[in-house]
Enzyme design. Structure first.
Site: not given
Length: 797
Positions: A221-223
């Protein structure tokens, strides 16, 4: 590999499995000592490998930006850059580099376009594939991002992109498809939604990514982009940062309830173990060899790459400059340029070379900025401050918990990024102390850049005591552009001032971001009155043989976290160029931006050179190009408009319902310009060198194109041969023409090359509800040096 992974996976109990699929920290993947799995740090890496922390005590090589690398149109150069990235990763114990960024330049207003490669999917795909292969050849993972349609920053956490299926496949997914074909071991899922589903839960993760493309790596995932327990568990393999509150015990409950199948967790675990095996995170073994770059070799590569990326879009013959040419070097970016874009692409290099420093080393230079781009203060230069604790250049940072000192650090930067420092989360306040020495007499501005309750003491007296709240919701913007407060003091040359800054948690949640993310001592030296400074620059230009004006954008304009609202240069930079050109017909303008800007003076100056964000060796590379020691090797990876009003596709703002419609379909970038019939300032693919070329004898052999390329000039040079396709009377809607292939050619004066360029089958295909299809019959091949400079044509079946 699969047998080993299966054996290790069976040794993990359910709790261990859930630990592995969520991070062990901000930039660290979880390990498991029982099976010999190490914790694996990852790092942002579009323009250099930062490591787990932003820290000037552990510097990184600052590489040219994404647009600069794409402007080289040079796969071989990307092989060298990839090796340097891998070497940096190894030095910092990094297993995966979070890059490249392969989203497209749908609108020139996209605030993060400096980090992306191009408006064209084919050029983006070629550069991305070269990047992935080069980095992973040395056992370090590349992570193409952000999957998919994360092409603007406005409301990036929540925007719902509505993109037609054909455009999605042919444009936005294509660079990811090619990166997977190149062997990518990790792919990052974006924040945004596509067609109503947030990307960490998107069916696109299953098909085409893990399905028809056969991606067997890790979807990270993106953060903070994991928004749910059950939904994200369908497609995302690794939730970052971690441990994620939405996984862990919540995911265990979903497994017990049967709403998430156990097979989904098992698949994620096996993907992570496979990833670990590839990057050396399992039982220790001999790592893949990485070239041993000395500092000198790394700096030389960045310098060569920066020069190879610079695009000479206009030249009346003034360049290259002869030896001993006297130069008036003007503009705000001459002494304070931008080497990189803000956000995930930010690193802290061990040194930088400004245009003033680079050009002064080879030519007689007179410098004054002429104008300012804003009133913001700058981080205090290291040569002006002494740490009172060590009596060495720098500042003293202390983390405080009430009266208790948690940690004391000697720091060597005026603005500190505390993001990721373990002491930051435990501290109730931080303290910065320094002894500032004024190097010139006059009215100095001294202050703090931070969010929270800020107190600034000068020589023991309180000068500032205020709450500073960051206005906005994007933590990256809070990190990169914290609000400032300052006071003015008259100082004599050589006078010293003891400065103490305390930043504590503020009254608002936004203020608290400053404690976590960063703070700094910022200053502004005494300056001439604006009109006096402007006049001094014009007079310097009048007296010099050549005027070089370095203009550009600011961190407030081009950065992760925000899109642009204008393409105009900030401040009075346009006025300065016009005034300088009026008194010196030999005026060269260097544009230091990561993406297009308006240049109303472009026809009134002798030369225009686009430098992009070129990395830490900017000044040295610029001197090489201006003097002819190196050729400006770049070609435009994106169209440069005359003015924003001409741009056919420019909207980056979602509608009231949160949707952003890609109604233009497959017509973005130069495709949209061709369809609209509007002439830009400089077209896609355009760029001039210092020699003259002739293309001739086009021949088509199956799906291969052959052309003769001759250097008929007086210098060795580089040309990028570009091949486009078109289709007359097509049964489907198509662009007027589209890039199909390209090849870079270098030849000495009088050199002739016969170049063979294969055209991939995909260049002829279009997406339908039934999959990829090829319209039978004749297409037209166009060969030349930009999307509009195509002198050679031939039919191709």
């Amino acid at each position: 590999m699969d047998d080993r992974i299966e054996q290790l996976a069976t040794q993990l109990d359910p709790a261990a499995e859930l630990r592995l699929i969520s991070g062990a920290g901000m930039f660290r993947m979880a390990g498991d000592s029982a099976i010999g799995l190490a914790e694996m740090p990852v790092s942002d890496g579009p323009s250099g490998v930062r490591g787990e922390n932003w820290d000037e005590r552990d510097p990184s090589i600052s590489l040219p930006s994404g647009t600069a690398l794409a402007a080289t149109w040079d796969r071989d150069l990307l092989t060298e850059i990839g090796a340097l990235i891998a070497a940096q990763a190894r030095q910092k114990n990094v297993y995966a580099v979070l890059g490249p960024t392969v989203n497209l330049h749908r609108s020139p207003l996209g605030g993060r376009h400096f980090e992306c490669f191009s408006e064209d999917p084919m050029l983006t795909a070629e550069i991305a594939a070269a990047y992935v292969r080069a980095v992973q050849a040395h056992g370090v993972a590349a992570c193409p991002k952000h999957f998919v349609a994360n092409d603007s920053e406005t409301d990036r956490f929540t925007v719902d992109v509505r993109v037609p299926a054909r455009a999605l496949r042919e444009l936005y997914l294509y660079p990811f498809e090619r990166a997977v074909q190149a062997g990518a071991w990790m792919v990052m899922a974006a924040y945004n939604s596509v067609d109503g589903t947030t990307m960490t839960e998107s069916p696109l993760l299953d098909e085409p990514l893990k399905g028809s493309w056969g991606f067997d790596g890790v979807v990270v995932s993106d953060w903070t982009a994991v928004r749910s327990t059950e939904g994200a568990a369908r497609g995302t393999d690794l939730a970052m940062p971690g441990p994620s509150p939405l996984w862990g015990s919540a995911l265990a409950d979903a497994l017990a309830a049967g709403t998430v199948p156990k097979s989904a967790i098992e698949d994620k675990v096996r993907r992570i173990l496979r990833f670990a095996d590839r990057v050396g995170g399992l039982a220790p073994g001999e790592p893949d060899p990485v070239p041993d770059f000395t500092a000198e070799q790394a700096h030389d590569l960045v310098r060569r790459a920066a020069a190879a990326a610079m695009v000479l879009v206009h030249n009346d013959g003034v360049l290259p400059l002869p030896p001993r040419t006297s130069v008036a070097l003007l503009g705000p970016a001459a002494a304070q340029p931008r080497y990189m874009g803000g956000g995930s692409a930010t690193v802290i290099p061990d040194h930088t070379v400004t245009p003033v420093e680079g050009l002064s080393a080879v030519l007689p230079v007179t410098h004054t900025p002429g104008v300012r781009t804003g009133d913001d203060l700058i981080p205090v230069p290291l040569e002006l401050v002494t740490d009172p604790g060590t009596e060495t250049p720098g500042l003293c940072l202390r983390y405080l918990d009430g009266d208790r000192v948690l940690d004391t650090q000697h720091r060597t930067a005026g603005r500190l990024v505390l993001f990721g420092d373990p002491h930051a989360a435990a501290a109730s306040a931080i303290e910065l102390r320094a002894r500032l020495r004024a190097d010139v007499v006059g009215a100095w501005r001294l202050g703090v850049a931070a969010s929270g309750h800020c107190v600034v003491e000068l020589d023991g007296a309180t000068a500032i005591d205020t709450e500073i709240a960051f206005e906005g919701s994007d933590p990256v913007a809070a990190l990169l552009d914290p609000p400032q407060r300052c006071v003015e003091r008259e100082l004599a040359a050589g006078q010293e001032v003891d400065v103490r800054i305390t930043v504590g948690s503020g009254a608002s949640a936004a203020a608290g971001l400053g404690m976590i993310l960063g703070a700094g001592l910022v200053v502004a030296r005494p300056e001439r009155a604006p009109e006096e400074e402007f006049a001094a620059a014009v007079e310097a230009a009048r007296r010099a043989e050549v005027a070089v004006v370095v203009v550009g954008t600011t961190e407030q304009l081009e950065s992760e976290g925000r899109d642009r609202t204008t393409l105009a240069l900030p401040g009075r930079q346009n006025d300065l160029v016009a005034a300088v050109a009026a008194v010196n017909p030999r005026t060269v303008v260097v544009v230091n931006s990561g993406a297009p800007v308006e240049m109303p003076w472009r026809d009134d100056v002798a030369a225009v050179l686009l430098s992009w964000f070129p990395g830490q060796e900017f000044g040295a590379a610029l001197a090489d190009v201006l003097t002819g020691a190196a050729e400006p090797g770049g070609r435009l990876p994106t169209t440069w408009p005359k003015e924003l009003a001409d741009v056919p596709v420019r909207d980056t703002t979602p509608a009231a319902d949160g949707t952003l419609a890609y109604d233009e379909g497959v017509h973005i970038g130069y495709r949209a310009w061709l369809r609209a019939g509007v002439q830009p300032a400089y077209p896609f693919g355009h760029g001039l060198g210092y020699t003259v070329w002739e293309l001739s004898d086009l021949a088509v052999d199956g799906h291969d194109v052959e052309v003769t390329v001759a250097n008929i000039g007086e210098r060795t040079g580089k040309q990028v041969v570009q091949v486009y396709l078109s289709r007359e009377d097509s049964a489907i809607e198509r662009p007027v023409r589209w890039l199909a292939a390209f090849a870079s050619v270098t030849a000495e004066p009088g050199g002739v090359r016969r170049v063979r360029i294969p055209l991939p089958q995909r260049a002829f295909q279009h997406w339908t509800d039934a999959g990829w299809s090829t319209e039978p019959g004749a297409f037209t091949v166009h060969v030349g040096t930009s999307v509009i400079a195509l002198p050679l044509t031939a039919p191709i079946e």
